[in-house]
Write a protein that holds these residues in place. Structure first.
Motif, mmCIF file in Angstrom:
data_model
loop_
_atom_site.group_PDB
_atom_site.id
_atom_site.type_symbol
_atom_site.label_atom_id
_atom_site.label_comp_id
_atom_site.label_asym_id
_atom_site.label_seq_id
_atom_site.Cartn_x
_atom_site.Cartn_y
_atom_site.Cartn_z
ATOM 1 N N ASN A 118 9.504 -3.012 -4.610
ATOM 2 C CA ASN A 118 9.083 -3.705 -5.825
ATOM 3 C C ASN A 118 7.613 -4.148 -5.779
ATOM 4 O OD1 ASN A 118 9.520 -4.653 -8.398
ATOM 5 N ND2 ASN A 118 10.255 -6.646 -7.718
ATOM 6 N N THR A 119 6.742 -3.260 -5.361
ATOM 7 C CA THR A 119 5.315 -3.559 -5.285
ATOM 8 C C THR A 119 4.742 -3.761 -6.676
ATOM 9 O OG1 THR A 119 5.018 -2.364 -3.226
ATOM 10 C CG2 THR A 119 3.072 -2.612 -4.607
ATOM 11 N N GLN A 120 3.984 -4.838 -6.847
ATOM 12 C CA GLN A 120 3.342 -5.134 -8.127
ATOM 13 C C GLN A 120 1.911 -4.625 -8.158
ATOM 14 O OE1 GLN A 120 5.133 -6.672 -10.660
ATOM 15 N NE2 GLN A 120 6.825 -6.424 -9.245
ATOM 16 N N GLN A 121 1.248 -4.633 -7.001
ATOM 17 C CA GLN A 121 -0.162 -4.264 -6.913
ATOM 18 C C GLN A 121 -0.358 -3.478 -5.620
ATOM 19 O OE1 GLN A 121 -2.646 -7.722 -6.836
ATOM 20 N NE2 GLN A 121 -4.497 -6.585 -6.388
ATOM 21 N N ARG A 122 -0.780 -2.234 -5.710
ATOM 22 C CA ARG A 122 -0.848 -1.366 -4.534
ATOM 23 C C ARG A 122 -1.816 -1.881 -3.474
ATOM 24 N NH1 ARG A 122 -2.017 5.049 -3.670
ATOM 25 N NH2 ARG A 122 -1.400 4.993 -1.498
ATOM 26 N N TYR A 123 -3.027 -2.209 -3.863
ATOM 27 C CA TYR A 123 -4.023 -2.681 -2.902
ATOM 28 C C TYR A 123 -4.036 -4.208 -2.901
ATOM 29 C CZ TYR A 123 -5.372 2.170 -2.892
ATOM 30 O OH TYR A 123 -5.344 3.521 -2.775
ATOM 31 N N ASN A 124 -2.988 -4.770 -2.352
ATOM 32 C CA ASN A 124 -2.816 -6.215 -2.357
ATOM 33 C C ASN A 124 -3.473 -6.816 -1.117
ATOM 34 O OD1 ASN A 124 -2.012 -8.826 -2.620
ATOM 35 N ND2 ASN A 124 0.172 -8.403 -2.676
ATOM 36 N N PHE A 125 -4.516 -7.606 -1.344
ATOM 37 C CA PHE A 125 -5.197 -8.265 -0.237
ATOM 38 C C PHE A 125 -5.186 -9.783 -0.413
ATOM 39 C CE2 PHE A 125 -8.191 -6.849 -3.443
ATOM 40 C CZ PHE A 125 -8.875 -8.009 -3.750
ATOM 41 N N THR A 126 -4.323 -10.287 -1.291
ATOM 42 C CA THR A 126 -4.212 -11.733 -1.487
ATOM 43 C C THR A 126 -2.962 -12.250 -0.789
ATOM 44 O OG1 THR A 126 -3.067 -11.377 -3.581
ATOM 45 C CG2 THR A 126 -5.441 -11.707 -3.698
ATOM 46 N N ASN A 127 -3.043 -13.458 -0.292
ATOM 47 C CA ASN A 127 -1.935 -14.110 0.420
ATOM 48 C C ASN A 127 -1.400 -13.246 1.562
ATOM 49 O OD1 ASN A 127 -1.906 -16.466 -1.207
ATOM 50 N ND2 ASN A 127 -0.773 -15.350 -2.774
ATOM 51 N N ILE A 128 -2.306 -12.665 2.358
ATOM 52 C CA ILE A 128 -1.902 -11.809 3.474
ATOM 53 C C ILE A 128 -1.560 -12.672 4.681
ATOM 54 C CG2 ILE A 128 -2.676 -9.982 5.059
ATOM 55 C CD1 ILE A 128 -2.125 -9.039 2.172
ATOM 56 N N GLU A 129 -0.421 -12.371 5.296
ATOM 57 C CA GLU A 129 0.050 -13.086 6.478
ATOM 58 C C GLU A 129 0.391 -12.066 7.546
ATOM 59 O OE1 GLU A 129 3.420 -15.115 4.821
ATOM 60 O OE2 GLU A 129 2.182 -16.575 3.767
ATOM 61 N N VAL A 130 0.218 -12.438 8.815
ATOM 62 C CA VAL A 130 0.601 -11.557 9.913
ATOM 63 C C VAL A 130 2.033 -11.913 10.303
ATOM 64 C CG1 VAL A 130 0.117 -10.845 12.275
ATOM 65 C CG2 VAL A 130 -1.762 -11.272 10.700
ATOM 66 N N HIS A 131 2.897 -10.907 10.273
ATOM 67 C CA HIS A 131 4.334 -11.077 10.507
ATOM 68 C C HIS A 131 4.721 -10.571 11.891
ATOM 69 C CE1 HIS A 131 8.637 -10.951 9.846
ATOM 70 N NE2 HIS A 131 8.656 -9.644 10.007
ATOM 71 N N HIS A 132 5.518 -11.371 12.602
ATOM 72 C CA HIS A 132 6.123 -10.936 13.866
ATOM 73 C C HIS A 132 7.420 -10.202 13.510
ATOM 74 C CE1 HIS A 132 3.543 -14.068 15.619
ATOM 75 N NE2 HIS A 132 3.596 -13.323 16.712
ATOM 76 N N ILE A 133 7.476 -8.919 13.795
ATOM 77 C CA ILE A 133 8.664 -8.127 13.457
ATOM 78 C C ILE A 133 9.857 -8.634 14.257
ATOM 79 C CG2 ILE A 133 9.661 -5.809 13.424
ATOM 80 C CD1 ILE A 133 6.697 -4.801 13.094
ATOM 81 N N VAL A 134 9.686 -8.735 15.565
ATOM 82 C CA VAL A 134 10.686 -9.397 16.404
ATOM 83 C C VAL A 134 10.191 -10.836 16.534
ATOM 84 C CG1 VAL A 134 11.786 -9.495 18.656
ATOM 85 C CG2 VAL A 134 11.229 -7.278 17.640
ATOM 86 N N PRO A 135 10.930 -11.812 16.009
ATOM 87 C CA PRO A 135 10.453 -13.197 16.001
ATOM 88 C C PRO A 135 10.141 -13.728 17.403
ATOM 89 C CG PRO A 135 12.394 -12.963 14.617
ATOM 90 C CD PRO A 135 12.234 -11.670 15.354
ATOM 91 N N ILE A 136 9.219 -14.664 17.456
ATOM 92 C CA ILE A 136 8.795 -15.262 18.718
ATOM 93 C C ILE A 136 9.972 -15.903 19.442
ATOM 94 C CG2 ILE A 136 7.301 -17.018 19.760
ATOM 95 C CD1 ILE A 136 5.423 -16.638 17.365
ATOM 96 N N ILE B 118 0.826 -1.206 0.000
ATOM 97 C CA ILE B 118 0.000 0.000 0.000
ATOM 98 C C ILE B 118 0.864 1.262 0.000
ATOM 99 C CG2 ILE B 118 -0.376 0.337 2.479
ATOM 100 C CD1 ILE B 118 -3.402 0.634 1.665
ATOM 101 N N ARG B 119 2.078 1.148 0.492
ATOM 102 C CA ARG B 119 3.019 2.277 0.490
ATOM 103 C C ARG B 119 3.921 2.268 -0.745
ATOM 104 N NH1 ARG B 119 1.503 0.998 5.451
ATOM 105 N NH2 ARG B 119 1.280 2.666 6.995
ATOM 106 N N GLU B 120 3.701 1.278 -1.623
ATOM 107 C CA GLU B 120 4.453 1.112 -2.871
ATOM 108 C C GLU B 120 5.958 1.071 -2.634
ATOM 109 O OE1 GLU B 120 2.825 4.188 -5.418
ATOM 110 O OE2 GLU B 120 1.276 2.789 -6.114
ATOM 111 N N LEU B 121 6.365 0.238 -1.688
ATOM 112 C CA LEU B 121 7.781 0.039 -1.367
ATOM 113 C C LEU B 121 8.228 -1.346 -1.844
ATOM 114 C CD1 LEU B 121 7.563 1.281 2.327
ATOM 115 C CD2 LEU B 121 8.367 2.597 0.373
#
Length: 130
Positions: free
Chosen positions: A65-83, A60-63
């Motif tokens: 190598n974004t291919q599609q700005r409003y990408n809502f497919t294959n969305i995963e929740v990421h832990h920034i600091v790993p568990i 959504i911020r087009e950072l």
């Protein structure tokens, strides 16, 4: 009785153990795997998806190598600091972000910095507070 082997294509006795047959490896279930099956994680994951409107926050911020700005497919929740690095941050909103599979892999490999992801989450948290 003879039988066609699906592993090597030859014909063997039914009782013959074909050396081409792949060996089974037992997967060890870790405490992180067990955490991901909990109701608390399922609820938190849904909350983060709703906060981020089910959109990849990098796309959504087009950072990167974004291919599609409003990408809502294959969305995963990421832990920034790993568990495994900090168990206490596993359910903290400020440590979780929605990413598409492509950007999630980049974040996991370190191509997208943690600092940048934390900054994006800070903005999302401020938006969500209102």
């Amino acid at each position: 009785m003879l039988k066609s082997c699906k592993h090597c294509g030859r014909i063997h006795e039914r009782s013959f153990q074909c050396p081409s047959k792949p060996k089974r490896t037992n997967y060890k279930v870790t405490h992180v795997d067990k955490f991901r099956w909990t109701a608390a994680w399922q609820k938190k994951r849904k909350h983060i998806n709703q906060r981020d409107k089910y959109l990849c926050q990098i796309c959504i911020r087009e950072l990167y190598n974004t291919q599609q700005r409003y990408n809502f497919t294959n969305i995963e929740v990421h832990h920034i600091v790993p568990i495994v690095e900090d168990w206490n941050k596993r359910l903290k909103d400020n440590n979780l972000i929605c990413l598409c599979k492509y950007h999630h892999e980049m974040a996991e490999s370190g191509e997208i910095s943690r600092e940048e992801l934390l900054e994006i989450v800070k903005v999302q948290e401020m938006k969500h507070a209102f």
